[in-house]
Write a protein that holds these residues in place. Structure first.
Motif, PDB file in Angstrom:
ATOM      1  N   UNK A  95       0.836  -1.203   0.000  1.00  0.00           N
ATOM      2  CA  UNK A  95       0.000   0.000   0.000  1.00  0.00           C
ATOM      3  C   UNK A  95       0.871   1.254   0.000  1.00  0.00           C
ATOM      4  N   UNK A  96       0.322   2.372  -0.415  1.00  0.00           N
ATOM      5  CA  UNK A  96       1.099   3.616  -0.478  1.00  0.00           C
ATOM      6  C   UNK A  96       1.516   4.161   0.895  1.00  0.00           C
ATOM      7  N   UNK A  97       0.965   3.633   1.966  1.00  0.00           N
ATOM      8  CA  UNK A  97       1.340   4.068   3.306  1.00  0.00           C
ATOM      9  C   UNK A  97       2.746   3.594   3.700  1.00  0.00           C
ATOM     10  N   UNK A  98       3.183   2.536   3.088  1.00  0.00           N
ATOM     11  CA  UNK A  98       4.397   1.857   3.507  1.00  0.00           C
ATOM     12  C   UNK A  98       5.630   2.511   2.889  1.00  0.00           C
ATOM     13  N   UNK A  99       6.613   2.808   3.736  1.00  0.00           N
ATOM     14  CA  UNK A  99       7.863   3.414   3.279  1.00  0.00           C
ATOM     15  C   UNK A  99       8.874   2.373   2.824  1.00  0.00           C
TER      16      UNK A  99
END
Length: 170
Positions: free
Chosen positions: A160-164
């Motif tokens: 997901x785009x939340x994950x760095x």
């Protein structure tokens, strides 16, 4: 994946993607490492939150937190975590899993912990609760400078785009 004894910190919001069995093994290694090291900056957020049965929920969340710290920052942190004050009157049995996770996060913030390890709980959360938790973890990583290590076996969450940062520990 680096072993716990070689890892002192991780990126803002890092996911460890692995099977449930591997997760349990890695979490046990982390717990052992943190207990032996007596590392005060870490918190492990658990699905099965070990609650002291002789304490009220409020006392459990505020355990070892100064009253000055509670008064000065608790309401701001509760707002970030989307908690209303009604939790203070509840028993632990009345809480949802998401509420238990949020209260563990609240304790971690009040205790000035800067590194959080989150056990995989996504299988037991609804899609809405999963979204809310990811929003909160992302907010904490960026606005509160928390470093968060999130265990999951869910590839959708891991990508997901939340994950760095993503580490595949399969």
């Amino acid at each position: 994946m680096k072993q716990p004894n070689n890892t002192t910190h991780f990126n803002c919001l890092t996911v460890i993607l692995s099977s449930k069995e591997k997760q349990q093994h890695l979490l046990n290694e982390w717990k052992e490492h943190l207990v032996l090291d007596d590392t005060p900056g870490y918190t492990i957020i658990q699905k099965n939150w070990p609650i002291f049965p002789y304490l009220k929920l409020k006392d459990h969340v505020y355990l070892d937190i100064s009253s000055k710290e509670i008064k000065s920052t608790s309401s701001a942190y509760q707002a970030q975590l989307k908690l209303d004050s009604s939790w203070e009157k509840q028993s632990a049995d009345e809480l949802s899993l998401l509420e238990k996770i949020k209260l563990q996060l609240l304790h971690s913030l009040l205790a000035k912990r800067t590194q959080i390890i989150v056990e995989d709980a996504f299988d037991d959360l609804t899609i809405t609760e999963t979204q809310e938790l990811l929003d909160i973890l992302c907010l904490l990583a960026r606005q509160e400078n928390q470093t968060i290590l999130l265990f999951t076996n869910n590839t959708i969450i891991a990508h997901s785009p939340y994950i760095d940062h993503l580490e595949d520990a399969s």
